[in-house]
Design an enzyme around this catalytic site. Structure first.
Site, PDB file in Angstrom:
ATOM      1  N   ARG A  98       3.776  -4.395   0.398  1.00 34.36           N
ATOM      2  CA  ARG A  98       5.668  -4.544   0.119  1.00 34.36           C
ATOM      3  C   ARG A  98       6.399  -5.196   0.752  1.00 34.36           C
ATOM      4  O   ARG A  98       6.607  -6.216   0.401  1.00 34.36           O
ATOM      5  CB  ARG A  98       6.183  -3.614  -0.939  1.00 34.36           C
ATOM      6  CG  ARG A  98       5.348  -2.904  -2.295  1.00 34.36           C
ATOM      7  CD  ARG A  98       4.580  -3.983  -3.310  1.00 34.36           C
ATOM      8  NE  ARG A  98       4.601  -3.479  -3.937  1.00 34.36           N
ATOM      9  CZ  ARG A  98       3.552  -3.669  -5.036  1.00 34.36           C
ATOM     10  NH1 ARG A  98       2.699  -4.176  -4.813  1.00 34.36           N
ATOM     11  NH2 ARG A  98       3.043  -3.135  -6.123  1.00 34.36           N
ATOM     12  N   SER A 181      -1.867   2.066 -15.439  1.00 30.69           N
ATOM     13  CA  SER A 181      -1.620   0.869 -14.942  1.00 30.69           C
ATOM     14  C   SER A 181      -2.130   0.833 -13.547  1.00 30.69           C
ATOM     15  O   SER A 181      -2.715   2.170 -12.729  1.00 30.69           O
ATOM     16  CB  SER A 181      -0.112   1.184 -14.799  1.00 30.69           C
ATOM     17  OG  SER A 181       0.634   0.173 -13.593  1.00 30.69           O
TER      18      SER A 181
END
Length: 408
Positions: A98, A181
């Protein structure tokens, strides 16, 4: 917050981020720039360009970049110098990606004159925190838009209705409920949600994407040699490779032997517990090898102190504080500890396990002369141990004497 004029969106090309792209255009009437990062997730990225163009994004506003080398060299490897594991198990595969994505979002915003960035993380998870802390650390004036915290598209049905109303293509497999997911990059694959939400139920075999089942792995072990310089892997079996190439190759070895599977219930930074299935084949092999070379090249005091710092370092990364003074301070100490972590480790790969079976280095602190069970030719006087033990026992003897006296 005033409405943005131009937004840089972290864009995968999938349905959710395509909906976000159109929502930004309709909600704010703003220009959108898309950024798609190749972090080694194993997907073809050209469809993301075509999808962005279909949704009206100008070609000059579509950024697709291969940042695998930067990812491994500047983010994964520094983290692995610390042997970082969150809650003692998780190798931080999502967490470490990230800050790099945010870095490029902010840099592209500056290059294109955008005043905002946007991401597709939900309001329940850690990624929203990681994206936004990194963005603000790099540009305190940037606007950050998190559609999942703002819009009223709160169900899969409403998302699909929005997509159909705005001519956003919907793949057939997106019509039904997704079984789970997935987030993937060169370091790991993370699977969460839906069929995995009950931690009492064993994850179905189809969840695993990068590793064979250990029971189905080859019946013969495989041995590889990983070379290190100053704590970073630089070669496999004597062949020098770039950081991303090394991790790619280690993923192949680890996946083949069913190494790196983890079923974890972790404590999210936002407060809740979540269950995830992680696959980190190459990272698991790398961690084992790194600890193997540290074992003969690092001083005991430095190694033990680094092991004490590791949980705090891992938590800093997990919580999104990569661009923080405390992470940089710890990184400086960790990097100092790696000055002599140079040499080669032989690792055995077999049925889900990576095991160090040999290690050697010109920087080694290991002295066979001192530890031998045979004649050490006077290298170590065993009589010295008596005084050493007596001095270390003194406080224990005084405590025991006091307790004996008080017990009368």
């Amino acid at each position: 917050m005033s409405a943005p004029k131009k937004v840089v969106l972290a864009y995968s090309g999938g349905l959710d981020t395509s909906i976000i792209l159109k929502w930004l255009q309709t909600e704010y009437g703003c220009e959108v720039v898309t950024f798609t990062a190749d972090l080694g997730q194993g997907e073809e990225l050209d469809p993301a360009r075509k999808k962005a163009e279909l949704l009206g994004i100008k070609p000059e506003n579509i950024y697709i970049e291969d940042i695998r080398e930067e990812f491994v060299r500047d983010f994964v490897f520094p983290m692995f110098r610390a042997n970082a594991q969150y809650e003692g198990l998780y190798l931080l595969g999502t967490s470490i990606a990230r800050p790099l994505i945010s870095k490029r979002l902010v840099e592209i915003a500056k290059a294109t004159g955008a005043d905002a960035v946007a991401h597709g993380a939900t309001g329940k998870g850690n990624d929203q925190v990681r994206f936004e802390l990194a963005a603000y650390a790099l540009n305190p004036d940037i606007k950050v838009i998190a559609p999942w915290r703002e819009w009223d598209l709160t169900s899969r049905t409403r998302l699909l209705e929005f997509a159909e109303a705005n001519q956003i293509p919907i793949a057939k497999d997106k019509r039904g409920e997704a079984p789970f997911s997935v987030d993937a990059n060169l370091l790991h694959t993370s699977s969460e949600g839906k069929v995995l939400e009950d931690p009492a139920d064993m994850a179905p075999d189809y969840v695993y994407q990068r590793t064979v089942h250990p029971e189905d792995a080859p019946d013969q072990p495989e041995f590889i040699e990983i070379g290190f310089e100053r704590g970073d892997a630089v070669s496999i079996n004597g062949e020098a490779m770039s950081p991303a190439t090394i991790l790619t190759k280690l993923n192949e070895y680890g996946g083949k032997h069913g190494i790196g599977r983890l079923d974890l219930v972790e404590g999210r930074f936002v407060g809740m517990k979540s269950r995830g299935i992680y696959e980190t084949p190459g990272g698991t092999v790398l961690l084992e090898a790194h600890r193997g070379i540290e074992s003969i090249t690092m001083d005991r005091g430095a190694m033990h102190l680094k092991d004490q710092l590791m949980p705090q370092y891992a938590e800093i990364i997990y919580n999104g504080f990569w661009y923080s003074p405390e992470r940089e301070m710890l990184q400086a100490a960790i990097d100092k500890s790696q000055e002599h972590v140079t040499g080669t480790v032989r690792v055995k790969l077999y049925k889900g396990l990576a095991s160090t079976v040999g290690r050697w280095s010109d920087h080694s602190l290991y002295s066979e002369e001192h530890v031998t069970f045979e004649d050490d030719a006077g290298a170590y006087d065993q009589k010295d141990a008596a005084g050493f033990i007596q001095l270390n026992a003194l406080r224990l003897k005084l405590l025991a004497a006091r307790d004996k006296r008080l017990a009368k």
